[in-house]
Scaffold this motif. Sequence first.
Motif, short mmCIF file in Angstrom:
data_model
loop_
_atom_site.label_atom_id
_atom_site.label_comp_id
_atom_site.label_asym_id
_atom_site.label_seq_id
_atom_site.Cartn_x
_atom_site.Cartn_y
_atom_site.Cartn_z
N ALA A 10 0.84 -1.20 0.00
CA ALA A 10 0.00 0.00 0.00
C ALA A 10 0.87 1.25 0.00
N GLU A 11 0.27 2.38 -0.34
CA GLU A 11 0.98 3.66 -0.24
C GLU A 11 1.06 4.05 1.24
N VAL A 12 2.28 4.30 1.72
CA VAL A 12 2.47 4.59 3.14
C VAL A 12 2.66 6.09 3.34
N VAL A 13 1.84 6.67 4.24
CA VAL A 13 1.87 8.10 4.50
C VAL A 13 2.11 8.32 5.99
N PRO A 14 3.37 8.51 6.41
CA PRO A 14 3.66 8.72 7.83
C PRO A 14 3.41 10.16 8.27
N PHE A 15 3.15 10.32 9.57
CA PHE A 15 3.02 11.68 10.12
C PHE A 15 3.81 11.77 11.43
N LYS A 16 4.12 13.01 11.83
CA LYS A 16 4.91 13.27 13.03
C LYS A 16 4.23 12.65 14.25
N HIS A 17 5.04 12.10 15.15
CA HIS A 17 4.55 11.35 16.30
C HIS A 17 3.49 12.11 17.10
N ASN A 18 2.33 11.46 17.25
CA ASN A 18 1.21 11.97 18.06
C ASN A 18 0.74 13.35 17.64
N ASP A 19 0.97 13.72 16.38
CA ASP A 19 0.58 15.05 15.88
C ASP A 19 -0.78 14.94 15.18
N ILE A 20 -1.82 15.38 15.86
CA ILE A 20 -3.19 15.26 15.34
C ILE A 20 -3.37 16.06 14.05
N GLU A 21 -2.85 17.28 14.04
CA GLU A 21 -3.00 18.14 12.87
C GLU A 21 -2.28 17.55 11.65
N ALA A 22 -1.08 17.01 11.87
CA ALA A 22 -0.32 16.41 10.76
C ALA A 22 -1.06 15.20 10.20
N MET A 23 -1.65 14.39 11.08
CA MET A 23 -2.41 13.23 10.62
C MET A 23 -3.59 13.67 9.76
N GLU A 24 -4.31 14.70 10.19
CA GLU A 24 -5.47 15.18 9.44
C GLU A 24 -5.06 15.71 8.06
N LYS A 25 -3.95 16.44 7.99
CA LYS A 25 -3.48 16.96 6.70
C LYS A 25 -3.17 15.82 5.73
N ARG A 26 -2.52 14.75 6.24
CA ARG A 26 -2.18 13.61 5.37
C ARG A 26 -3.46 12.94 4.85
N LEU A 27 -4.43 12.78 5.72
CA LEU A 27 -5.68 12.13 5.31
C LEU A 27 -6.40 12.92 4.23
#
Length: 409
Positions: free
Chosen positions: A161-178
Motif C-alpha cells: 500500500a501507499e504509506v503516508v507517515p506523520f509526526k509522532h502523536n501530531d493530530i494536525e499532521a495526521m489530518e493533513k495527510r488524510l
Amino acid sequence: MNDMTPTDMQETDLFSKFDALIETRRSLLATGVTDPFSLVMEKVLSPTTAICSGRETILLGTYNYMGMTFDPDVIAAGKQALDDFGSGTTGSRVLNGTYAGHRAVEQALKDFYGMDHAMVFSTGYQANLGIISTIAGKGDYIVLDIDSHASIWDGCKMGDAEVVPFKHNDIEAMEKRLKRIPEGAGKLVVLEGVYSMLGDIAPLKEMIRIAKENGAMVLVDEAHSMGFIGPNGRGVAEDQGVLDQVDFVIGTFSKSVGTVGGFCVSNHPKFEIMRLVCRPYVFTASLPPSVVATAATSIRKLMHAGAKRTHLWENSRTLHKALTDLGFKLGTAEPQSAIIAVIMPDLERGAMMWEALLREGLYVNLARPPATPAGMTLLRCSLCAEHTAEQVAIITGMFERAGKAVGII
C-alpha cells in the motif's frame, strides 16, 4: 566479451551493509562493558527476579506487566494441555492446527474485548504483519505514526500500500495527510495505544474522530496497554472511550498475558474471511496447545485484575517521581503507562549505566538507534504488578548509586 570464469569474479559481501553497526558494536565492547544484548538468565525465580551472571537480579525490563508468568492457574493449564494434546500441532490453523484450545483462547479474547471476532497468530509481530498486509494492498493508503513498531512498518511494506507517515502523536499532521488522499481510495489509519520506547500514549479519541470523518478504517495496536490500561484492561482506546469506533485491535500474549502469540479482534462483519486470505496466518504452524491454554487462562484472570492494575499504577507513579527527583531525564513528564524511559547522553554512557545497574542487581533494557526515536539512547524500564513497594524503593537506590558512579546525575 567477458572471458572471466565464475571463480575469477569477486564475491560481493552481502554483510557489508552492516559494517557500520559491526564497528559500533566492536567499539562499544572494546571499552570493556558487558554486551547488553547477550544477557543470559540462568534461572527465572519469579515475574520480578532471576539469576543473571550468577547473582539474583531484579527484573525491570521484561514487559511482564501483570506478572502472569508464574500464576499457579496459568501454569497448571499449560501442564494439563501438554498431557492432553502433546507438545505441538505440526500444522497451520487452516489444516490440522486448530485444537479446542485455539478456539477457547479466541473465545476468551472475544469475551475480554466484547467483540464478535478474534484471530490468533503465532506471534504479535505476525499479527501486525498479517492483518495490515492483507487489508491494505496496492492502491490503498496507510496513514501511520512515524514512531510505529517495526512489525507495523513491515506489514505496510509486505502489503504494497501507499504509506503516508506523520509526526509522532501530531493530530494536525495526521489530518493533513488524510485530506490529501485521493477520493475513493481505501484508507487505513494505524496507531498504537502505548508507544514502547518512551511509554507515551496516543490521543486516540481525537485521532479516531478525524480518521472516521475522512472515511478511514482504524487499527490500534494495544500490545503495551492490554491488561493494564482502561477500566477493564482493554487498553487506551477503552480508557479514552473510543473502543467501539476501532475497526481492528492488535495485541500480543508476550506482554501482560505472560506467554507468546498475537491476535486481532474486530467487529467487522466480513472479518472471518481473513482466515483464508491472510498469508502469515495460513502458512504458519499454530501455537502449541500448552501456550494457548496458558493464554486463555491468563486472559480470563485479567478480566478480574482490578487490584493488580491499581498496584501497577502505584508502582509507575512512585518510580517515575523518584527518578525525576534524582535528576534523571525521563521520556514523559508524567507517568503514562508501565514503561519509564530514562534518556542517556549517548550510547557509550548508556551502556556503562546499563552495566552499572546490572552490577547492582537490576536488569533494564538498553535501547538504541535506529529503534529509538530522534536518535536517543534509552534505558527502558517496564514495571510489573508483582513488584513490591520495597522492590521499587531498592530500584530507586540502585539508580542513584549507578547514576552517580557513571556521572549521569
